[in-house]
Design a protein around this motif. Structure first.
Motif, PDB file in Angstrom:
ATOM      1  N   TRP A  89       0.801  -1.223   0.000  1.00  0.00           N
ATOM      2  CA  TRP A  89       0.000   0.000   0.000  1.00  0.00           C
ATOM      3  C   TRP A  89       0.833   1.273   0.000  1.00  0.00           C
ATOM      4  O   TRP A  89       0.283   2.364  -0.110  1.00  0.00           O
ATOM      5  CB  TRP A  89      -0.902   0.023   1.239  1.00  0.00           C
ATOM      6  N   SER A  90       2.140   1.156   0.154  1.00  0.00           N
ATOM      7  CA  SER A  90       2.937   2.368   0.323  1.00  0.00           C
ATOM      8  C   SER A  90       3.982   2.528  -0.769  1.00  0.00           C
ATOM      9  O   SER A  90       3.760   2.157  -1.908  1.00  0.00           O
ATOM     10  CB  SER A  90       3.587   2.370   1.706  1.00  0.00           C
ATOM     11  N   TRP A  91       5.118   3.012  -0.416  1.00  0.00           N
ATOM     12  CA  TRP A  91       6.176   3.375  -1.346  1.00  0.00           C
ATOM     13  C   TRP A  91       7.414   2.530  -1.073  1.00  0.00           C
ATOM     14  O   TRP A  91       7.599   2.005   0.010  1.00  0.00           O
ATOM     15  CB  TRP A  91       6.516   4.861  -1.178  1.00  0.00           C
ATOM     16  N   GLU A  92       8.275   2.436  -2.070  1.00  0.00           N
ATOM     17  CA  GLU A  92       9.528   1.702  -1.935  1.00  0.00           C
ATOM     18  C   GLU A  92      10.507   2.488  -1.065  1.00  0.00           C
ATOM     19  O   GLU A  92      10.548   3.713  -1.120  1.00  0.00           O
ATOM     20  CB  GLU A  92      10.157   1.468  -3.305  1.00  0.00           C
ATOM     21  N   SER A  93      11.281   1.768  -0.305  1.00  0.00           N
ATOM     22  CA  SER A  93      12.309   2.387   0.513  1.00  0.00           C
ATOM     23  C   SER A  93      13.352   1.325   0.834  1.00  0.00           C
ATOM     24  O   SER A  93      13.044   0.136   0.908  1.00  0.00           O
ATOM     25  CB  SER A  93      11.697   2.943   1.795  1.00  0.00           C
ATOM     26  N   GLY A  94      14.574   1.770   1.048  1.00  0.00           N
ATOM     27  CA  GLY A  94      15.668   0.838   1.276  1.00  0.00           C
ATOM     28  C   GLY A  94      15.641   0.148   2.627  1.00  0.00           C
ATOM     29  O   GLY A  94      16.040  -0.992   2.756  1.00  0.00           O
ATOM     30  N   ALA A  95      15.158   0.847   3.647  1.00  0.00           N
ATOM     31  CA  ALA A  95      15.172   0.280   4.995  1.00  0.00           C
ATOM     32  C   ALA A  95      13.985   0.818   5.780  1.00  0.00           C
ATOM     33  O   ALA A  95      13.347   1.799   5.396  1.00  0.00           O
ATOM     34  CB  ALA A  95      16.478   0.648   5.695  1.00  0.00           C
ATOM     35  N   LEU A  96      13.708   0.180   6.879  1.00  0.00           N
ATOM     36  CA  LEU A  96      12.579   0.554   7.719  1.00  0.00           C
ATOM     37  C   LEU A  96      12.695   1.989   8.226  1.00  0.00           C
ATOM     38  O   LEU A  96      11.714   2.735   8.233  1.00  0.00           O
ATOM     39  CB  LEU A  96      12.464  -0.411   8.907  1.00  0.00           C
ATOM     40  N   GLY A  97      13.880   2.403   8.618  1.00  0.00           N
ATOM     41  CA  GLY A  97      14.065   3.746   9.155  1.00  0.00           C
ATOM     42  C   GLY A  97      13.703   4.829   8.153  1.00  0.00           C
ATOM     43  O   GLY A  97      12.996   5.789   8.488  1.00  0.00           O
ATOM     44  N   THR A  98      14.152   4.676   6.916  1.00  0.00           N
ATOM     45  CA  THR A  98      13.844   5.683   5.904  1.00  0.00           C
ATOM     46  C   THR A  98      12.375   5.624   5.498  1.00  0.00           C
ATOM     47  O   THR A  98      11.756   6.650   5.222  1.00  0.00           O
ATOM     48  CB  THR A  98      14.737   5.529   4.658  1.00  0.00           C
ATOM     49  N   TRP A  99      11.791   4.431   5.491  1.00  0.00           N
ATOM     50  CA  TRP A  99      10.371   4.291   5.178  1.00  0.00           C
ATOM     51  C   TRP A  99       9.532   4.989   6.240  1.00  0.00           C
ATOM     52  O   TRP A  99       8.605   5.735   5.924  1.00  0.00           O
ATOM     53  CB  TRP A  99       9.985   2.812   5.092  1.00  0.00           C
ATOM     54  N   PHE A 100       9.870   4.735   7.504  1.00  0.00           N
ATOM     55  CA  PHE A 100       9.091   5.325   8.590  1.00  0.00           C
ATOM     56  C   PHE A 100       9.258   6.841   8.614  1.00  0.00           C
ATOM     57  O   PHE A 100       8.296   7.572   8.852  1.00  0.00           O
ATOM     58  CB  PHE A 100       9.496   4.710   9.937  1.00  0.00           C
ATOM     59  N   GLN A 101      10.456   7.317   8.333  1.00  0.00           N
ATOM     60  CA  GLN A 101      10.689   8.762   8.249  1.00  0.00           C
ATOM     61  C   GLN A 101       9.855   9.357   7.119  1.00  0.00           C
ATOM     62  O   GLN A 101       9.304  10.444   7.249  1.00  0.00           O
ATOM     63  CB  GLN A 101      12.186   9.035   8.034  1.00  0.00           C
ATOM     64  N   GLY A 102       9.745   8.636   6.014  1.00  0.00           N
ATOM     65  CA  GLY A 102       8.903   9.065   4.899  1.00  0.00           C
ATOM     66  C   GLY A 102       7.438   9.152   5.307  1.00  0.00           C
ATOM     67  O   GLY A 102       6.729  10.076   4.915  1.00  0.00           O
ATOM     68  N   LEU A 103       6.983   8.183   6.100  1.00  0.00           N
ATOM     69  CA  LEU A 103       5.610   8.203   6.602  1.00  0.00           C
ATOM     70  C   LEU A 103       5.361   9.461   7.425  1.00  0.00           C
ATOM     71  O   LEU A 103       4.361  10.159   7.220  1.00  0.00           O
ATOM     72  CB  LEU A 103       5.346   6.953   7.449  1.00  0.00           C
ATOM     73  N   LEU A 104       6.266   9.767   8.329  1.00  0.00           N
ATOM     74  CA  LEU A 104       6.122  10.947   9.181  1.00  0.00           C
ATOM     75  C   LEU A 104       6.147  12.237   8.356  1.00  0.00           C
ATOM     76  O   LEU A 104       5.351  13.156   8.584  1.00  0.00           O
ATOM     77  CB  LEU A 104       7.210  10.979  10.245  1.00  0.00           C
ATOM     78  N   GLN A 105       7.032  12.302   7.382  1.00  0.00           N
ATOM     79  CA  GLN A 105       7.133  13.495   6.543  1.00  0.00           C
ATOM     80  C   GLN A 105       5.909  13.681   5.660  1.00  0.00           C
ATOM     81  O   GLN A 105       5.420  14.798   5.484  1.00  0.00           O
ATOM     82  CB  GLN A 105       8.406  13.446   5.696  1.00  0.00           C
ATOM     83  N   ARG A 106       5.415  12.597   5.094  1.00  0.00           N
ATOM     84  CA  ARG A 106       4.223  12.679   4.251  1.00  0.00           C
ATOM     85  C   ARG A 106       3.019  13.135   5.071  1.00  0.00           C
ATOM     86  O   ARG A 106       2.219  13.952   4.616  1.00  0.00           O
ATOM     87  CB  ARG A 106       3.924  11.338   3.590  1.00  0.00           C
ATOM     88  N   HIS A 107       2.900  12.598   6.285  1.00  0.00           N
ATOM     89  CA  HIS A 107       1.798  12.988   7.161  1.00  0.00           C
ATOM     90  C   HIS A 107       1.892  14.468   7.503  1.00  0.00           C
ATOM     91  O   HIS A 107       0.890  15.197   7.458  1.00  0.00           O
ATOM     92  CB  HIS A 107       1.812  12.134   8.431  1.00  0.00           C
ATOM     93  N   LYS A 108       3.082  14.925   7.819  1.00  0.00           N
ATOM     94  CA  LYS A 108       3.285  16.326   8.176  1.00  0.00           C
ATOM     95  C   LYS A 108       2.972  17.239   6.988  1.00  0.00           C
ATOM     96  O   LYS A 108       2.364  18.298   7.142  1.00  0.00           O
ATOM     97  CB  LYS A 108       4.718  16.538   8.632  1.00  0.00           C
TER      98      LYS A 108
END
Length: 110
Positions: A89-108
């Motif tokens: 359901w989401s976007w590609e990312s290399g690792a969990l940390g960058t994916w989760f940071q992307g989630l927070l940034q997109r929400h913001k």
């Protein structure tokens, strides 16, 4: 537990709909439609992430059975990877940390 406490809240659907209707051009403008789709998509991802992490917490405590998607999610999280169900359901990312940071940034950003 740490990730669960950092997962952002879901957008309130009615509140978002009212705010989108107030944008110039109304709800039918292409960018407004795209924004609505992104809000809906992010809500799905936030809900899925929250449910998975809560169910993992219950499974580790022995309250629910650890099977199927939960095993896959636990293995992925242990290896700092994004669970496959989240990636669906989401976007590609290399690792969990960058994916989760992307989630927070997109929400913001929304």
């Amino acid at each position: 537990e740490d990730l669960l406490s950092k997962v952002p809240k879901m957008f309130e659907t009615e509140r978002a709909k009212i705010a989108l209707n107030k944008l110039p051009g109304g709800p039918t403008q292409p960018l407004t439609v795209h924004l609505r789709q992104e809000i809906d998509r992010l809500n799905i991802i936030v809900d899925l992430t929250t449910k998975t992490l809560k169910n993992l917490r219950l499974a580790i405590a022995g309250t629910v059975a650890l099977s199927g998607d939960l095993v896959d999610a636990l293995d992925a999280l242990f290896d700092a990877k994004i669970p496959a169900k989240w990636l669906k359901w989401s976007w590609e990312s290399g690792a969990l940390g960058t994916w989760f940071q992307g989630l927070l940034q997109r929400h913001k950003q929304l």
